[in-house]
Design a protein around this motif. Structure first.
Motif, PDB file in Angstrom:
ATOM      1  N   ILE A   6     -20.797  78.319  11.423  1.00  7.39           N
ATOM      2  CA  ILE A   6     -22.050  78.060  10.699  1.00  7.39           C
ATOM      3  C   ILE A   6     -21.842  78.041   9.180  1.00  7.39           C
ATOM      4  O   ILE A   6     -22.368  77.144   8.510  1.00  7.39           O
ATOM      5  CB  ILE A   6     -23.149  79.056  11.115  1.00  7.39           C
ATOM      6  CG1 ILE A   6     -23.508  78.877  12.599  1.00  7.39           C
ATOM      7  CG2 ILE A   6     -24.389  78.918  10.238  1.00  7.39           C
ATOM      8  CD1 ILE A   6     -24.135  77.547  12.953  1.00  7.39           C
ATOM      9  N   CYS A  27     -31.921  64.466  13.289  1.00  7.46           N
ATOM     10  CA  CYS A  27     -31.577  65.214  14.509  1.00  7.46           C
ATOM     11  C   CYS A  27     -32.784  65.404  15.430  1.00  7.46           C
ATOM     12  O   CYS A  27     -32.641  65.942  16.524  1.00  7.46           O
ATOM     13  CB  CYS A  27     -31.007  66.580  14.149  1.00  7.46           C
ATOM     14  SG  CYS A  27     -29.465  66.496  13.230  1.00  7.46           S
ATOM     15  N   PHE A  34     -34.181  73.671  11.296  1.00  4.52           N
ATOM     16  CA  PHE A  34     -32.857  73.367  10.746  1.00  4.52           C
ATOM     17  C   PHE A  34     -32.419  74.451   9.766  1.00  4.52           C
ATOM     18  O   PHE A  34     -31.269  74.893   9.781  1.00  4.52           O
ATOM     19  CB  PHE A  34     -32.863  71.995  10.075  1.00  4.52           C
ATOM     20  CG  PHE A  34     -31.498  71.523   9.679  1.00  4.52           C
ATOM     21  CD1 PHE A  34     -30.507  71.333  10.622  1.00  4.52           C
ATOM     22  CD2 PHE A  34     -31.193  71.270   8.354  1.00  4.52           C
ATOM     23  CE1 PHE A  34     -29.240  70.900  10.261  1.00  4.52           C
ATOM     24  CE2 PHE A  34     -29.935  70.831   7.979  1.00  4.52           C
ATOM     25  CZ  PHE A  34     -28.960  70.643   8.936  1.00  4.52           C
ATOM     26  N   ILE A  37     -31.225  77.382  11.731  1.00  5.26           N
ATOM     27  CA  ILE A  37     -29.894  77.124  12.291  1.00  5.26           C
ATOM     28  C   ILE A  37     -28.833  77.398  11.237  1.00  5.26           C
ATOM     29  O   ILE A  37     -27.827  78.060  11.501  1.00  5.26           O
ATOM     30  CB  ILE A  37     -29.798  75.675  12.820  1.00  5.26           C
ATOM     31  CG1 ILE A  37     -30.638  75.515  14.086  1.00  5.26           C
ATOM     32  CG2 ILE A  37     -28.348  75.281  13.061  1.00  5.26           C
ATOM     33  CD1 ILE A  37     -30.837  74.081  14.535  1.00  5.26           C
ATOM     34  N   LEU A  44     -28.156  76.686  18.120  1.00  4.29           N
ATOM     35  CA  LEU A  44     -27.842  75.298  17.763  1.00  4.29           C
ATOM     36  C   LEU A  44     -27.653  74.488  19.037  1.00  4.29           C
ATOM     37  O   LEU A  44     -26.588  74.522  19.657  1.00  4.29           O
ATOM     38  CB  LEU A  44     -26.580  75.251  16.902  1.00  4.29           C
ATOM     39  CG  LEU A  44     -26.056  73.896  16.476  1.00  4.29           C
ATOM     40  CD1 LEU A  44     -27.121  73.073  15.756  1.00  4.29           C
ATOM     41  CD2 LEU A  44     -24.832  74.056  15.586  1.00  4.29           C
ATOM     42  N   VAL A  48     -28.594  68.649  18.691  1.00  3.92           N
ATOM     43  CA  VAL A  48     -28.765  68.803  17.241  1.00  3.92           C
ATOM     44  C   VAL A  48     -27.398  68.782  16.567  1.00  3.92           C
ATOM     45  O   VAL A  48     -27.209  68.124  15.544  1.00  3.92           O
ATOM     46  CB  VAL A  48     -29.545  70.090  16.899  1.00  3.92           C
ATOM     47  CG1 VAL A  48     -29.586  70.320  15.394  1.00  3.92           C
ATOM     48  CG2 VAL A  48     -30.951  70.031  17.475  1.00  3.92           C
ATOM     49  N   TYR A  49     -26.441  69.495  17.159  1.00  8.30           N
ATOM     50  CA  TYR A  49     -25.083  69.501  16.607  1.00  8.30           C
ATOM     51  C   TYR A  49     -24.519  68.079  16.556  1.00  8.30           C
ATOM     52  O   TYR A  49     -23.947  67.665  15.546  1.00  8.30           O
ATOM     53  CB  TYR A  49     -24.172  70.418  17.426  1.00  8.30           C
ATOM     54  CG  TYR A  49     -22.766  70.463  16.899  1.00  8.30           C
ATOM     55  CD1 TYR A  49     -22.486  71.084  15.685  1.00  8.30           C
ATOM     56  CD2 TYR A  49     -21.720  69.879  17.585  1.00  8.30           C
ATOM     57  CE1 TYR A  49     -21.198  71.110  15.172  1.00  8.30           C
ATOM     58  CE2 TYR A  49     -20.431  69.903  17.086  1.00  8.30           C
ATOM     59  CZ  TYR A  49     -20.177  70.520  15.873  1.00  8.30           C
ATOM     60  OH  TYR A  49     -18.902  70.538  15.373  1.00  8.30           O
TER      61      TYR A  49
END
Length: 79
Positions: A6, A27, A34, A37, A44, A48-49
């Motif tokens: 992260i 995303c 976000f 995250i 996550l 989204v990743y």
């Protein structure tokens, strides 16, 4: 065991020149989620990743790091 780095992801987002809201929109999530995250206080999801990596134009393994199982964080409880 693997996890997403992260702090490295957060730095890449900052260095990208994109606003967090733009990346979040790309995303399919809101900017508040976000932000959480990137702070590490929210999970996550894979989609989204994938969206983050696509938006930043980096390979999917860019922010993945291997960790020892004993060093891995305990899973969060549901609820």
């Amino acid at each position: 065991m693997y996890e997403i780095d992260i702090p490295c992801l957060r730095k890449a987002v900052k260095d990208s020149g994109y606003r967090q809201k733009y990346i979040a929109d790309m995303c399919g999530i809101n900017d508040r989620s976000f932000s959480r995250i990137l702070k590490g206080t929210h999970g996550l999801p894979a989609y989204v990743y994938a969206g983050i990596c696509k938006t930043l134009d980096v390979p999917m393994d860019t922010f993945v790091r291997q960790v020892n199982e004993r060093d891995a964080k305990a899973p969060r409880s549901a609820g």
